[in-house]
Write an enzyme that holds these catalytic residues in place. Structure first.
Site, PDB file in Angstrom:
ATOM      1  N   ASP A   1       0.824  -1.210   0.000  1.00 46.30           N
ATOM      2  CA  ASP A   1       0.000   0.000   0.000  1.00 46.30           C
ATOM      3  C   ASP A   1       0.855   1.255   0.000  1.00 46.30           C
ATOM      4  O   ASP A   1       1.531   1.556   0.984  1.00 46.30           O
ATOM      5  CB  ASP A   1      -0.920  -0.011   1.221  1.00 46.30           C
ATOM      6  CG  ASP A   1      -1.979   1.084   1.172  1.00 46.30           C
ATOM      7  OD1 ASP A   1      -2.025   1.825   0.169  1.00 46.30           O
ATOM      8  OD2 ASP A   1      -2.755   1.186   2.131  1.00 46.30           O
TER       9      ASP A   1
ATOM     10  N   ASP B   1      -1.617   6.369  -6.449  1.00 51.99           N
ATOM     11  CA  ASP B   1      -1.955   5.414  -5.394  1.00 51.99           C
ATOM     12  C   ASP B   1      -2.244   4.045  -5.989  1.00 51.99           C
ATOM     13  O   ASP B   1      -3.091   3.919  -6.871  1.00 51.99           O
ATOM     14  CB  ASP B   1      -3.164   5.920  -4.610  1.00 51.99           C
ATOM     15  CG  ASP B   1      -3.516   5.020  -3.440  1.00 51.99           C
ATOM     16  OD1 ASP B   1      -2.592   4.599  -2.715  1.00 51.99           O
ATOM     17  OD2 ASP B   1      -4.707   4.732  -3.248  1.00 51.99           O
TER      18      ASP B   1
END
EC number: 3.4.23.-
Length: 500
Positions: free
Chosen positions: A180, A379
């Protein structure tokens, strides 16, 4: 007689000018837009592949794990590499059809985006850590209500989209962790469990590791947590996610091993004894964010890169550290930082083009303002690219203008308001879409990165969505098939097409 001749001459000149102007205009108007070919059949075949994929027969479970007995200790210039898997190859699908899978993906994607926006808003509004300090009773067990925290981005509802296999402890115990770029705190589930969700590997037992060390309340890493508490001089942490999922436990250090690439001593990570949420079999999370507790900062990496395979393909790729290989033809963009929050990687985006024509947008629409609001982040955990509303409307309208000849599908599906019916087609020509970055470089997207199937019957939607926030997010659907390199030493993002 002279006057009529003058009128005749004037008429000839006027007609000549009219024909010249008309010819130039017609050439301009007849210039066809640039197009890509979308392979409709291939995309629909993959919708069936992912639904029928059996994880017990995939490379995740049939490949013997690498021996972890020989890796050398890592130094900050050493290259490391990990295999990267998409979320939907990790567990068998529980969805009756591809549309229900799509709606599930979009629902958890919305939770993640809401978490990112909230985390940045907390930073911009200046919420102090002392405002978040929990009240903790020495005699109680881990109680999540005692550890309050702002909503943060991450693996809410299992929204971590890509995984790698990591070894933790000495001897190393292998486990799958969510990767992440929007999180900093590394954590795993640990025995004893007050409450642990089901994971594919045995839950880590800290007593089995000779290198595991609990951190005290005065440890510098403890002071870096957004939310911490102290019990018996042990540093406690909590990370909460957008849907109410959370992990609570003690902050510790241990050795982390990356296959045979290398291992790192004394990595700070959360040892979660109370964990709640549907994290889809992963043992925890590896934070690749820009904060000081992320694995990238703890290992002092000069760069990292990944290539995200199509989530419906069942294939794998790699996550590489310290191996920058940007070519002259690769797109590059400035890697920017927000002074208010160090977790996220901001990128210098100037605009888009559709069909080869630049979309008209106001100057500075993608800039971070003086308060820390706005900007564009890259992201890997967000799926669908979100754009500030004005930018989205301009991009969508430019695309609609060049697709008037295509059959429209459902008026809207979840996040998407622009959909098409390609059920009778095997391939279709569609306008190109490209990102333009600050500095002049651009990245042309493959058609499958902006027109995606939302069911198995031929409905495809334009894979962008608006957000009421001033923040924009480039998501993993648009990143698929592109090697994304974060050159942390030079503050440059590299984007290399077809490098998986």
């Amino acid at each position: 007689m002279a006057f009529p001749r003058f009128l005749s001459l004037l008429a000839v000149v006027t007609l000549s000018l009219f024909l010249t102007t008309t010819d130039a205009s017609s050439r301009s108007l007849s210039t066809p837009p640039k197009t890509n070919v979308l392979d409709v059949v291939s995309s629909l075949q993959q919708t069936q592949t992912i639904l029928s994929l059996d994880p017990t027969r995939s490379s995740l479970t049939t490949t013997k794990p690498e021996s972890l007995s020989d890796p050398v200790f890592f130094n900050s210039s050493s290259p490391l590499s990990l295999e990267l898997h998409s979320r939907d190859t990790f567990v068998a699908s529980q969805h009756k059809d591809y549309k229900s899978l799509t709606l599930s993906r979009l629902e958890r994607d919305s939770s993640r985006v809401a978490g990112i926006v909230a985390k940045i808003r907390f930073a911009v509004e200046g919420v102090d850590r002392s405002d978040l300090k929990p009240v903790y009773n020495e005699d109680t067990r881990y109680q999540t209500e005692d550890l309050t925290t702002p909503v943060v981005s991450g693996a809410s509802q299992g929204s971590g989209e890509y995984f790698s296999r990591i070894g933790v402890g000495t001897p190393a115990k292998e486990m799958y962790l969510v990767l992440d770029t929007g999180s900093d705190v590394n954590w795993i589930q640990c025995e004893p469990c007050a409450d642990c969700y089901q994971q594919s590997d045995p839950v880590f037992n800290p007593t089995s590791s000779s290198t595991y060390k609990s951190l005290t309340c005065s440890a510098p890493q403890c002071s870096l947590l957004e939310t911490s508490a102290c019990r018996s001089n042990k540093c406690l942490y909590q990370v909460s996610y957008g849907d109410g999922s959370f992990t609570v436990g003690e902050l510790a250090t241990d050795t982390v091993t990356f296959g045979n690439s290398g291992k790192i001593n004394n990595v700070a990570l959360g040892c979660g004894h109370d964990n709640e949420g549907l994290f889809t079999g992963a043992a925890g999370l590896l934070g690749l964010g820009g904060g000081v507790l992320s694995i990238t900062n703890q290992m002092k990496a000069t760069s990292f890169s990944y290539c995200l395979v199509d989530r419906d393909s069942g294939k794998s790729s790699s996550l590489d550290f310290n191996s920058v290989q940007l070519g002259g033809g690769d797109a590059t963009a400035p890697l920017l930082r927000n002074k208010k929050i160090d977790t996220f990687y901001y990128v210098g985006l100037s605009g888009f083009s559709v069909g080869g024509e630049k979309v008209v947008l106001p100057d500075a629409i993608f800039d971070v303002d003086a308060s820390g609001s706005g900007g564009v982040i890259l992201d890997c955990g967000t799926a669908v690219t979100r754009l500030q509303t004005q930018a989205y409307n301009s991009l969508r309208d430019a695309f609609l203008k060049l697709t008037v000849n295509l059959k429209k599908g459902s008026s809207s599906i979840s996040l998407f308001d622009t959909c098409y019916d390609f059920s009778s087609l095997s391939t279709v020509k569609v306008p190109t879409v490209a990102f333009h970055f600050t500095g002049g470089k651009s990245l042309d997207l493959p058609a499958k990165n902006y027109l995606i199937p939302v069911d198995d019957s031929g409905t495809f939607c334009f894979a962008f969505a608006p957000t009421s926030s001033s923040l924009s997010i480039i998501g993993n659907v648009q990143q698929q098939g592109t090697r994304i390199t974060y050159d942390l030493s030079k503050n440059v993002i590299g984007l290399s097409g077809n490098k998986c």
